[in-house]
Design a protein around this motif. Structure first.
Motif, mmCIF file in Angstrom:
data_model
loop_
_atom_site.group_PDB
_atom_site.id
_atom_site.type_symbol
_atom_site.label_atom_id
_atom_site.label_comp_id
_atom_site.label_asym_id
_atom_site.label_seq_id
_atom_site.Cartn_x
_atom_site.Cartn_y
_atom_site.Cartn_z
ATOM 1 N N LEU A 101 5.682 -2.873 10.214
ATOM 2 C CA LEU A 101 6.334 -2.250 9.065
ATOM 3 C C LEU A 101 6.915 -0.878 9.399
ATOM 4 C CD1 LEU A 101 3.867 -3.268 6.235
ATOM 5 C CD2 LEU A 101 6.146 -4.183 6.657
ATOM 6 N N VAL A 102 6.220 -0.098 10.184
ATOM 7 C CA VAL A 102 6.687 1.253 10.511
ATOM 8 C C VAL A 102 7.776 1.217 11.579
ATOM 9 C CG1 VAL A 102 5.997 3.484 11.486
ATOM 10 C CG2 VAL A 102 4.547 2.372 9.783
ATOM 11 N N ASN A 144 -3.012 -21.327 -0.820
ATOM 12 C CA ASN A 144 -4.080 -22.154 -1.381
ATOM 13 C C ASN A 144 -4.282 -21.948 -2.875
ATOM 14 O OD1 ASN A 144 -4.688 -23.185 1.207
ATOM 15 N ND2 ASN A 144 -5.858 -21.353 1.650
ATOM 16 N N ASP A 145 -3.677 -20.915 -3.440
ATOM 17 C CA ASP A 145 -3.838 -20.610 -4.861
ATOM 18 C C ASP A 145 -2.534 -20.000 -5.366
ATOM 19 O OD1 ASP A 145 -4.547 -19.798 -7.398
ATOM 20 O OD2 ASP A 145 -6.091 -18.396 -6.751
ATOM 21 N N LYS A 146 -1.719 -20.799 -5.996
ATOM 22 C CA LYS A 146 -0.377 -20.369 -6.422
ATOM 23 C C LYS A 146 -0.410 -19.264 -7.462
ATOM 24 C CE LYS A 146 1.413 -23.446 -3.736
ATOM 25 N NZ LYS A 146 1.838 -23.096 -2.435
ATOM 26 N N LYS A 147 -1.537 -19.031 -8.098
ATOM 27 C CA LYS A 147 -1.647 -17.954 -9.089
ATOM 28 C C LYS A 147 -1.861 -16.589 -8.427
ATOM 29 C CE LYS A 147 -3.437 -20.852 -12.792
ATOM 30 N NZ LYS A 147 -4.535 -21.077 -13.727
ATOM 31 N N THR A 148 -2.220 -16.609 -7.146
ATOM 32 C CA THR A 148 -2.472 -15.369 -6.420
ATOM 33 C C THR A 148 -1.254 -15.018 -5.570
ATOM 34 O OG1 THR A 148 -4.839 -15.852 -6.334
ATOM 35 C CG2 THR A 148 -4.009 -14.210 -4.787
ATOM 36 N N THR A 149 -0.778 -13.797 -5.748
ATOM 37 C CA THR A 149 0.358 -13.310 -4.968
ATOM 38 C C THR A 149 0.023 -11.942 -4.383
ATOM 39 O OG1 THR A 149 1.382 -12.366 -6.944
ATOM 40 C CG2 THR A 149 2.103 -14.576 -6.296
ATOM 41 N N TYR A 150 0.802 -11.564 -3.395
ATOM 42 C CA TYR A 150 0.599 -10.289 -2.717
ATOM 43 C C TYR A 150 1.933 -9.559 -2.620
ATOM 44 C CZ TYR A 150 -3.358 -13.070 -1.118
ATOM 45 O OH TYR A 150 -4.456 -13.896 -1.063
ATOM 46 N N LYS A 151 1.874 -8.263 -2.845
ATOM 47 C CA LYS A 151 3.038 -7.415 -2.640
ATOM 48 C C LYS A 151 2.703 -6.482 -1.481
ATOM 49 C CE LYS A 151 6.150 -4.149 -4.916
ATOM 50 N NZ LYS A 151 6.453 -3.432 -6.179
ATOM 51 N N LEU A 152 3.550 -6.506 -0.471
ATOM 52 C CA LEU A 152 3.356 -5.707 0.730
ATOM 53 C C LEU A 152 4.491 -4.704 0.826
ATOM 54 C CD1 LEU A 152 2.108 -5.205 3.617
ATOM 55 C CD2 LEU A 152 3.672 -7.007 4.415
ATOM 56 N N TYR A 153 4.138 -3.452 1.037
ATOM 57 C CA TYR A 153 5.171 -2.441 1.227
ATOM 58 C C TYR A 153 4.598 -1.246 1.973
ATOM 59 C CZ TYR A 153 3.119 -0.325 -3.013
ATOM 60 O OH TYR A 153 2.261 0.208 -3.949
ATOM 61 N N VAL A 163 0.368 1.383 4.747
ATOM 62 C CA VAL A 163 0.665 0.004 4.387
ATOM 63 C C VAL A 163 -0.103 -0.276 3.103
ATOM 64 C CG1 VAL A 163 0.336 -2.412 5.020
ATOM 65 C CG2 VAL A 163 1.047 -0.756 6.753
ATOM 66 N N ILE A 164 0.603 -0.766 2.094
ATOM 67 C CA ILE A 164 -0.022 -1.073 0.809
ATOM 68 C C ILE A 164 0.054 -2.579 0.585
ATOM 69 C CG2 ILE A 164 0.014 -0.666 -1.693
ATOM 70 C CD1 ILE A 164 -0.528 1.876 -0.024
#
Length: 180
Positions: A101-102, A144-153, A163-164
């Motif tokens: 990312l950096v 494995n779980d469509k209700k769980t999402t991640y935001k990476l930035y 990194v968040i």
């Protein structure tokens, strides 16, 4: 006689630290356990149960850089070596994701072991991306779980970026991880 009394008092103090750490861990006070483990490590460097408890608490409180010492110390039993390998994977993934990312480093060619830890899941999803132009943020869906999402930035700072990873369930943020 004084030496025996001093030894008994010292052993009781050390036992109290281990018990306090266990109780705090049971009550999900991971940051406190990590700090106690860090400050008392030299007393227990031969106790792999203590070191594992300390390391798992640091992992759960996102103090991943503190895992390097337990990784090196956990080597005398099968369980300790398994824990060491687990922590090593996560520490390496954190370092590589930060580098990507950096510094816009391409991770798509990496085929690494993985874990069930959130950082590992996001690392795996990010590594699947083909070479690309950097983005302001990345959204990933848990396979494995469509209700769980991640935001990476990347949260940029004058001195050190972080990194968040924000974890969402049904579009509601449930956890925010910050790594540097």
């Amino acid at each position: 006689m004084k030496i025996l009394l001093m030894t008994f008092i010292a052993l009781n103090l050390f036992a109290d630290i281990k018990q306090d750490m266990f109780n705090l861990y049971q009550n999900e006070k991971y940051e406190k356990v990590c700090n106690l483990g860090f400050h008392n490590f030299s007393r227990y460097r031969q106790n792999e149960e203590y070191i594992s408890l300390y390391a798992f608490a640091c992992l759960k409180s996102d103090y991943i850089d503190r895992l390097s010492v337990p990784i090196a110390a956990l080597k005398f039993s099968k369980e300790a070596r398994a824990n060491s390998a687990y922590f090593s994977i996560i520490l390496m993934q954190k370092k590589l994701l930060y580098h990507a990312l950096v510094d816009n480093y391409d991770l798509s060619s990496f085929k690494l072991p993985t874990t069930d830890y959130t950082l590992s899941k996001v690392f795996d999803l990010y590594a699947k991306l083909e070479k690309h132009e950097p983005r302001a943020f990345y959204l990933f869906e848990n396979e494995n779980d469509k209700k769980t999402t991640y935001k990476l930035y990347l949260e940029k700072n004058n001195r050190l970026s972080k990194v968040i990873i924000e974890k969402y369930y049904n579009s509601v943020m449930i956890k925010r991880h910050a790594y540097w």
